[in-house]
Design a protein around this motif. Structure first.
Motif, mmCIF file in Angstrom:
data_model
loop_
_atom_site.group_PDB
_atom_site.id
_atom_site.type_symbol
_atom_site.label_atom_id
_atom_site.label_comp_id
_atom_site.label_asym_id
_atom_site.label_seq_id
_atom_site.Cartn_x
_atom_site.Cartn_y
_atom_site.Cartn_z
ATOM 1 N N LEU A 67 25.012 -2.220 8.783
ATOM 2 C CA LEU A 67 25.603 -1.082 8.409
ATOM 3 C C LEU A 67 26.086 0.367 9.414
ATOM 4 O O LEU A 67 26.339 0.454 10.185
ATOM 5 C CB LEU A 67 24.032 0.013 8.095
ATOM 6 C CG LEU A 67 22.920 -0.493 7.303
ATOM 7 C CD1 LEU A 67 21.707 0.545 7.274
ATOM 8 C CD2 LEU A 67 23.414 -0.668 5.954
ATOM 9 N N ARG A 68 27.417 1.135 8.264
ATOM 10 C CA ARG A 68 28.242 2.280 8.967
ATOM 11 C C ARG A 68 27.908 3.147 8.843
ATOM 12 O O ARG A 68 27.464 3.930 7.331
ATOM 13 C CB ARG A 68 30.252 1.603 8.545
ATOM 14 C CG ARG A 68 29.981 0.086 8.469
ATOM 15 C CD ARG A 68 31.311 0.313 7.541
ATOM 16 N NE ARG A 68 32.467 -1.109 8.363
ATOM 17 C CZ ARG A 68 32.984 -1.407 9.398
ATOM 18 N NH1 ARG A 68 33.153 -0.508 10.197
ATOM 19 N NH2 ARG A 68 33.066 -3.069 9.668
ATOM 20 N N ASP A 96 27.935 11.043 4.902
ATOM 21 C CA ASP A 96 28.102 12.242 3.259
ATOM 22 C C ASP A 96 26.508 11.153 3.291
ATOM 23 O O ASP A 96 26.216 11.648 2.472
ATOM 24 C CB ASP A 96 28.809 11.629 2.829
ATOM 25 C CG ASP A 96 29.804 11.044 2.289
ATOM 26 O OD1 ASP A 96 29.419 9.555 3.686
ATOM 27 O OD2 ASP A 96 30.622 10.442 1.926
ATOM 28 N N HIS A 97 25.815 10.346 4.422
ATOM 29 C CA HIS A 97 25.338 9.201 4.060
ATOM 30 C C HIS A 97 24.048 9.291 5.014
ATOM 31 O O HIS A 97 24.176 9.973 6.335
ATOM 32 C CB HIS A 97 25.207 8.034 3.580
ATOM 33 C CG HIS A 97 25.856 7.498 2.585
ATOM 34 N ND1 HIS A 97 27.452 8.086 2.270
ATOM 35 C CD2 HIS A 97 25.641 7.409 1.837
ATOM 36 C CE1 HIS A 97 27.128 7.313 0.500
ATOM 37 N NE2 HIS A 97 26.241 6.426 0.386
ATOM 38 N N ILE A 98 22.199 9.588 3.915
ATOM 39 C CA ILE A 98 21.298 9.514 5.671
ATOM 40 C C ILE A 98 20.495 8.377 5.971
ATOM 41 O O ILE A 98 20.718 7.022 5.010
ATOM 42 C CB ILE A 98 20.692 10.534 4.263
ATOM 43 C CG1 ILE A 98 21.164 12.214 4.735
ATOM 44 C CG2 ILE A 98 18.836 10.656 5.592
ATOM 45 C CD1 ILE A 98 20.510 12.132 3.935
ATOM 46 N N ILE A 131 10.732 10.514 -0.540
ATOM 47 C CA ILE A 131 11.226 9.233 -1.352
ATOM 48 C C ILE A 131 12.331 9.263 -1.729
ATOM 49 O O ILE A 131 13.515 10.085 -2.796
ATOM 50 C CB ILE A 131 10.126 9.963 -3.101
ATOM 51 C CG1 ILE A 131 9.203 10.647 -2.379
ATOM 52 C CG2 ILE A 131 10.008 8.809 -4.171
ATOM 53 C CD1 ILE A 131 8.083 9.734 -1.382
ATOM 54 N N PRO A 132 13.039 7.965 -1.556
ATOM 55 C CA PRO A 132 14.040 7.596 -1.896
ATOM 56 C C PRO A 132 14.106 7.050 -3.701
ATOM 57 O O PRO A 132 13.256 6.780 -4.623
ATOM 58 C CB PRO A 132 14.326 6.267 -1.685
ATOM 59 C CG PRO A 132 13.609 5.995 -0.651
ATOM 60 C CD PRO A 132 12.216 7.193 -1.640
ATOM 61 N N ILE A 133 15.160 7.884 -4.172
ATOM 62 C CA ILE A 133 15.266 7.321 -6.045
ATOM 63 C C ILE A 133 16.211 5.681 -5.472
ATOM 64 O O ILE A 133 17.175 5.890 -5.032
ATOM 65 C CB ILE A 133 15.893 8.668 -6.365
ATOM 66 C CG1 ILE A 133 15.332 9.566 -6.230
ATOM 67 C CG2 ILE A 133 16.074 7.971 -8.171
ATOM 68 C CD1 ILE A 133 16.053 11.246 -6.719
ATOM 69 N N TYR A 161 16.551 -1.138 7.576
ATOM 70 C CA TYR A 161 16.864 0.946 7.302
ATOM 71 C C TYR A 161 17.762 0.992 6.043
ATOM 72 O O TYR A 161 18.267 -0.512 5.120
ATOM 73 C CB TYR A 161 17.625 1.016 8.851
ATOM 74 C CG TYR A 161 17.802 1.012 9.677
ATOM 75 C CD1 TYR A 161 16.235 2.351 10.044
ATOM 76 C CD2 TYR A 161 16.849 0.193 9.966
ATOM 77 C CE1 TYR A 161 15.813 2.327 11.910
ATOM 78 C CE2 TYR A 161 16.469 0.286 12.007
ATOM 79 C CZ TYR A 161 15.753 1.050 12.410
ATOM 80 O OH TYR A 161 15.607 1.590 13.606
ATOM 81 N N VAL A 162 17.878 1.681 5.391
ATOM 82 C CA VAL A 162 18.711 1.742 4.825
ATOM 83 C C VAL A 162 19.517 3.419 4.123
ATOM 84 O O VAL A 162 18.736 4.245 5.073
ATOM 85 C CB VAL A 162 17.917 2.070 2.893
ATOM 86 C CG1 VAL A 162 18.411 2.335 1.877
ATOM 87 C CG2 VAL A 162 16.544 0.896 2.880
ATOM 88 N N LEU A 163 20.833 3.342 3.629
ATOM 89 C CA LEU A 163 21.593 4.155 3.721
ATOM 90 C C LEU A 163 21.793 5.158 2.704
ATOM 91 O O LEU A 163 21.081 4.099 1.543
ATOM 92 C CB LEU A 163 22.871 3.331 4.103
ATOM 93 C CG LEU A 163 23.559 3.946 5.559
ATOM 94 C CD1 LEU A 163 24.967 3.746 6.033
ATOM 95 C CD2 LEU A 163 23.362 5.170 6.549
#
Length: 341
Positions: free
Chosen positions: A21-22, A26-28, A85-87, A120-122
């Motif tokens: 993961l980089r 602009d990403h959370i 909540i991730p969409i 984890y998720v970006l």
């Protein structure tokens, strides 16, 4: 950073793969907390999709219903530790007439793109919304499915005529329950009729005006509009029963997914001048409206909390298999995974 992704590589076979993961400005970065199994996940896990679909979409991390916590946010949108909540739908373009969840160019997690079975998720900031503070995290994990019902009702409101004295919901499963419950709060003056096949499941619809077993339905039962939440092999009989029992110029919302083509009584549909529309998935606006409803009506959370049928603490891959097996054998309610990887 290295991230572990738990992918379905073949029906009932999950393997872990490690991806880099980089982190960008602009990403959370989020970490899943609770995840909820959907029927779509089960169809992939059990190998109930076509061979072509499985070949095209696997390997793939499952699950698109999730609540997570913020680990790193360089955008300043959230604070570390916030519940979000991730969409799962990620649009790649905008359209003046077509919603983000219907654009063919959109990417949907756990349908051709990795879902939330990851450490984890970006995510882009616009793909995250604050979780409701009014419900437990287990309920927040299936906000996505509730938002699907909210989306359909919004479309119904724009399409259907104003006579809404009686509205029928065909389907006594989770989708039928969510849709009926939201209709109850959004249209409190409307009489809700619920049509199902299992008396024990119909007993959960305590807020409805009346419930009916579809095999023992009198000819004089009629509704102004209807929502089909059956899907699968039952779609054909449900849609045609709706056509028989809906009043002229009524609107039918099709929400159930079927792998096969469905024959319907077009002659009677034409004679009655019926409207029929399909509805699938949801977008950011629907998520925001769903959380607003959960925040406004505290009792809604209590209804949904009763639908948490099982919680499985996931520490290893065997726990994921156990959760899917539990869910597959469950007739009603949601199976929630507590992500402790």
């Amino acid at each position: 950073m290295i991230n572990a992704v738990y992918q379905l590589i073949a029906p009932r076979m999950i393997d872990v793969t490690y991806q880099e993961l980089r982190l960008t400005e602009d990403h959370i970065l989020i970490r899943p907390l609770y995840l909820s199994i959907c029927h779509a996940d089960q169809r992939y896990y059990q190998g109930m999709r076509s061979e072509a679909a499985l070949k095209a979409k696997l390997p793939m991390a499952l699950i698109h219903e999730c609540v997570a916590e913020v680990v790193f946010d360089p955008t300043g949108t959230f604070r570390v530790g916030d519940h979000v909540i991730p969409i799962p739908n990620t649009p790649t373009q905008t359209d003046d007439f077509v919603a983000e969840n219907y654009l063919r160019s959109s990417h949907f997690r756990s349908s051709g793109y990795d879902g939330f079975l990851q450490d984890y998720v970006l995510m882009r900031p616009d793909r995250l919304i604050p979780a409701s503070k009014n419900v437990p995290l287990q309920v927040s994990s299936f906000t996505e499915l509730i938002s699907v019902s909210r989306h359909t009702i919004s479309r119904f409101d724009a399409i259907a005529h104003g006579r809404r004295s009686r509205v029928g919901v065909w389907g006594d499963g989770n989708l039928g329950f969510f849709t009926a419950l939201l209709l109850h709060y959004l249209y409190p003056e409307t009489q809700l009729y619920i049509f199902g096949t299992v008396e024990e499941k119909l007993a959960y619809f305590t807020f409805a005006q009346e419930t009916f077993l579809v095999d023992h339905l009198d000819e004089d039962v009629c509704v102004d509009h209807a929502f089909e939440c059956v899907g699968g092999a039952g779609s054909r009989s449900a849609i045609n029963q709706i056509i028989d029992h809906i009043n002229p110029e009524g609107t039918i919302a099709i929400m159930g997914v079927s792998e096969n083509f469905v024959e319907i009584n077009t002659r009677m549909m034409l004679e009655k001048g019926l409207r029929m529309f399909g509805s699938s998935r949801s977008g950011r606006k629907d998520f925001l409206q769903t959380v607003e409803l959960l925040d406004r009506y505290e009792e809604l959370g209590h209804y949904f909390e009763n639908l948490v049928g099982a919680q499985v603490d996931v520490r290893e891959i065997t726990d994921i298999h156990r959760a899917f097996d539990l869910d597959f054998n469950r007739n009603f309610g949601k199976t929630v995974l507590k992500w402790e990887k």
